[in-house]
Every structure is written in structure tokens, then in C-alpha cells.
Write a protein that holds these residues in place. Structure first.
Motif: not given
Ligand code: HEM
Length: 445
Positions: A111-131
Motif C-alpha cells: 500500500a505505502l509503495a504508492h505514496f511513501e515507499p521509504k516510510n518508517l512504517l515499512v523500514s528495516s530494523a537498521s532504518q528504523r533506528a534512524q527514522l
């Protein structure tokens, strides 16, 4: 198999095929049909008329009675899901997120690929640590009152006083969702992006278009051109942010893909607006709550505990995030069973929020919240709970209570539609159909 040695759940039951199919038909399909990312007015109307939510809650109660309160494994081919039936498990799962219960699931990715593909909600553990810290800093997650609250009040009062003036001059004196939402999104653009964005209706329209596609998840291709256009529109406000905008509080530098983060804020404020108009409708038919909320509004204080509790009640009764999803990041052992990594977890909020064991299940009772905005042990989680809790769980009640107050301090409100039985509130409240009459407020001596 490398399964966790300790049991997250002491046991798990397995649903039969017929019950699994019933869950898909009466719970999953209606939730998806209403529109996960942007509500579809015609389906929302149908859902209210046929009280789909109440039917879904009944179905869940039946399953709990039949299988017991342990998580119920739905053996959906390629996408097995654990359906939670006990509030204690809700608490465990939310506290044990994002490991081993990850917030990022394939459904959210699609769903989020359509408007916020790099959002916190779909982030990996390492991305989440920054986001996650970036969101928490900008939205002041830990503070009951956001440092910009006084500025927010100025914006909210100005926009809604203008709306009230317009309503009075058009004779009908009526407020409905189309009129309210136009003013609301002016407020949202000003708070999120700054003054320059006030009249940028095009940006909201582009986002709504993309949200419409997101409702179809992977059944619709991503419109790359429109996505790039939307991110460019948001980007204009990021380069030189206005002083009191939320975007001005995002950390500089790093790899945070700010357009994808801010898209979530703009999108999620829609739910806050829906909650404001529903709260006005509820206060209009609860005289004693109305009086207390008016008192708070007239006080001019920024913190309005009672109004916040009323908003939480509206979110309990009609959660704007009806399903909280998780996915196992590792195999876990439950009794004699191994639940494999990749299994999804479904928390259906209305089932817990309307538990018939509660005296207040289908009534509005702001006192249940006390100073809290989550009661996970009872399964009451409109903003979720634990480490992945909505980072705006303090910001939203602040902004929404100021918005409710802007109306209450200036007008008396009568609910014209729908007609509500206050001691047996319906499972669905179609916000598109709410109509309120606003009359200049009679000042008491
Ligand atoms: C009525 C309004 C809102 C409600 C009821 C709400 C509720 C929620 C819920 C239930 C989640 C899922 C958490 C989980 O998976 O455990 C969530 C996530 C999130 N919300 Fe909200 N939200 C609202 C408005 C907002 C607003 C206005 C913003 C930003 C300004 C926002 C930002 C976020 C973000 C960034 C996440 C992802 C958190 C993470 O993955 O760590 N929300 N929200």
C-alpha cells in the motif's frame, strides 16, 4: 528449527477452513473495501447501514467462544495469520515490537509503495533506528504538549473562525464533512509544511489521488510520475522550512527520505480530522460532557484533559486504524507448535474496544481513560502502544482538542444527522454523512 526457546504465547489454536474463510469474508474483506488508506464514501455509507463493524465483532466473539482466547492461527495459503483474541496478547505483541513482531508487513509495503515507499512504517530494523527518532523529535512524541502548541492554536482558531463566519453567512448554518475538511486541510498544511502551503490544494489532491491507488495495494501499479510529482511538491517546503512548521523540526542530514516521512503526517492528519467532526457530533448529544468541554475551551488553556478523553473515546468507539498488523521476524514456539517466521499477526481494534464485558462498550465514557492514551492490558489501543506507538499520540489529541475547542467556544452545535442512540452507539459512524447545525454561542452570565 531455530525457534525461540521461551514461549511468547503459551498456546496457539488452529482455525478450520470454514472459519478462516468466514474471517476473510466478514472481517478482512469489509475492512479492505472501506479503504485502508483513504475511505471510500459509498462503501463507508454501506458499512454504516449494514453495521459491518458490529457484525465483525460478533464473528470474533464466536471464534473466541469456539476456540478459546489463545491466538488463532488462520491457515491462509502463503500468508498464515495469527488472529489475537485476548487483550493480554495484544499487550505482549505491542510491547515486543519491532522484534520479534515487526511493524513492516508485505501488506503495508504494497500500500505505502504508492505514496511513501521509504516510510518508517515499512523500514528495516537498521532504518528504523534512524527514522523513529526523527519522527519523535519533530512530533515531540514524549511531550504532552508540543512546543509549538500556542502557534497551533493561533492557526486553528483563525481557520475555524473564518469557517464559522462562512457558515453563518450561507443561511443554512450547517457544517458537514466537505466544508469542514477543506478548512481542516488548510490547518494541516499550515502546521506540517508552514504558512506558504496554506492554499496548496493541489498538493492535497495529488496525495489523495495516490492514496486512492494505495487502497488497491499491489493490485494497482505504482504511478511513478505522480509519485515523483508529489515528492517534488512536498520537497518545495523542505528546503527552507517555515519557522513553526513540523517539517522545520526534522533533523538535518542523514538518510531519512523526508518526503516519505512527511507524506505519512499529511495522510494521517485526515484521521485526526475525522475524529474531530465525530467528537463534535458526540458532544452535541451528550449534554454533560458538552458542558465540561465548553468550560475547557473557554479557559483558553492549551492542555484540555477532558476534551482529550472525549477524543480518545471517539477513537475507541470508531478506531481510525481498525487493524494493527505485525509479522514474526523469527520462528517462535507455542505449546507444541512452531509458528514460522513471516507469519502475520492481526489485532482487530474494534473487537477489543467494544468488548461486551465492558459496561461502557457501546456508550461514551471519557472517564475510562484517566491520564492515559493507551490501555493495552484492556486491549484499548487507538494509537497502539509500546515502542511502535503512533509518534503523534500526544500531538494529535492536542491539535484535535484545540480544533474541537475552536467550535465549542464560538458556537452551539446540534447534531442533525445521523440520529444516534447514546446508550447503544452503532459500530460504524460514517463521517461523510455527519451534519451539524452551528448557531452563535449564547454566553451565560
Ligand atoms: C486520529 C489520528 C491518528 C491515529 C488514531 C493514529 C494511530 C496510529 C497507529 C495505530 C499506528 C500504528 C502503530 C503500530 O503499528 O503499532 C500509527 C503509526 C504512525 N503514526 Fe499515527 N495516528 C494518527 C495520526 C497521526 C499523525 C497526525 C501523524 C503525524 C503527524 C502520525 C504519525 C504516525 C507514524 C509516523 C507512524 C509509524 C510509527 C512507527 O512505525 O514507528 N499519526 N498511528
Amino acid at each position: 528449527m531455530n525457534a525461540r526457546s521461551h514461549a511468547v504465547f503459551p498456546r496457539v489454536n488452529r482455525a478450520g477452513w470454514t472459519d478462516t474463510l468466514r474471517v476473510i469474508m466478514t472481517i478482512v474483506a469489509p475492512t479492505v473495501a472501506k479503504g485502508i488508506i483513504i475511505r471510500r464514501p459509498t462503501i463507508e455509507h454501506l458499512a454504516e447501514r449494514q453495521d459491518w463493524n458490529a457484525k465483525a465483532v460478533k464473528q470474533m466473539q464466536r471464534l473466541k467462544k469456539k476456540y478459546g482466547p489463545a491466538p488463532l492461527l488462520l491457515p491462509i495459503p502463503f500468508r498464515p495469520q495469527l488472529l489475537l483474541l485476548d487483550p493480554a496478547d495484544v499487550s505482549t505483541v505491542l510491547q515486543s515490537s519491532p522484534e520479534p513482531f515487526a511493524a513492516a508487513t508485505p501488506e503495508k509495503h504494497a500500500a505505502l509503495a504508492h505514496f511513501e515507499p521509504k516510510n518508517l512504517l515499512v523500514s528495516s530494523a537498521s532504518q528504523r533506528a534512524q527514522l523513529r527518532p526523527a519522527h519523535e523529535q519533530a512530533l515531540a512524541t514524549a511531550d504532552r504538549l508540543h512546543p509549538y502548541s500556542a502557534h497551533f492554536k493561533g492557526v486553528i482558531d483563525a481557520e475555524f473562525l473564518q469557517l464559522l463566519g462562512d457558515i453563518r453567512s450561507n443561511r443554512s448554518g450547517e457544517l458537514d464533512w466537505p466544508a469542514f475538511s477543506q478548512a481542516w486541510f488548510r490547518v494541516v498544511r499550515r502546521l506540517v509544511l508552514g504558512e506558504r502551503a496554506r492554499n496548496d490544494i493541489k498538493l492535497t489532491e495529488t496525495l489523495n489521488d495516490l492514496r486512492g491507488r494505495a487502497n488497491w495495494a499491489s493490485a494497482a501499479p505504482v504511478d511513478r510520475r505522480e509519485l515523483a510529482l508529489f515528492h517534488q511538491q512536498v520537497g518545495r517546503y523542505l528546503s527552507e522550512p517555515d519557522k513553526h512548521s513540523l517539517v522545520s523540526r526534522l533533523p538535518k542530514g542523514g538518510e531519512i527520505a523526508p518526503e516519505s516521512q512527511v507524506a505519512q503526517w499529511l495522510f494521517a492528519f485526515d484521521a485526526a480530522g475525522i475524529t474531530v467532526i465525530r467528537t463534535l457530533a458526540m458532544l452535541a448529544c451528550h449534554v454533560s460532557y458538552w458542558g465540561k468541554a465548553v468550560e475547557e475551551a473557554m479557559s483558553g488553556d492549551l492542555d484540555r484533559p477532558f476534551t482529550r478523553s472525549c477524543l480518545l473515546e471517539v477513537l475507541r468507539l470508531w478506531p481510525t486504524t481498525p487493524v494493527i498488523l505485525r509479522q514474526l521476524t523469527e520462528d517462535i514456539k507455542c505449546g507444541g507448535r512452531i509458528i514460522p517466521r513471516g507469519t502475520g499477526v492481526i489485532i482487530l481494534a474494534p473487537f477489543f474496544h467494544r468488548d461486551p464485558e465492558f459496561l461502557y462498550a457501546n456508550r461514551m465514557d471519557p472517564s475510562i481513560w484517566g491520564p492515559n492514551d493507551a490501555l493495552p492490558a484492556a486491549g484499548l489501543v487507538p494509537f497502539s502502544a509500546g515502542p511502535v506507538i503512533c509518534p503523534a499520540h500526544n500531538l494529535v489529541p492536542t491539535v484535535a482538542s484545540l480544533a474541537v475547542g475552536a467550535f465549542l467556544s464560538a458556537a452551539d452545535v446540534v447534531l442533525l444527522q445521523p440520529s444516534l442512540a447514546v446508550d447503544n452507539l452503532p459500530g460504524t459512524l460514517d463521517h461523510f454523512a455527519i451534519r451539524l447545525r452551528l448557531a452563535a454561542r449564547r454566553r451565560e452570565k
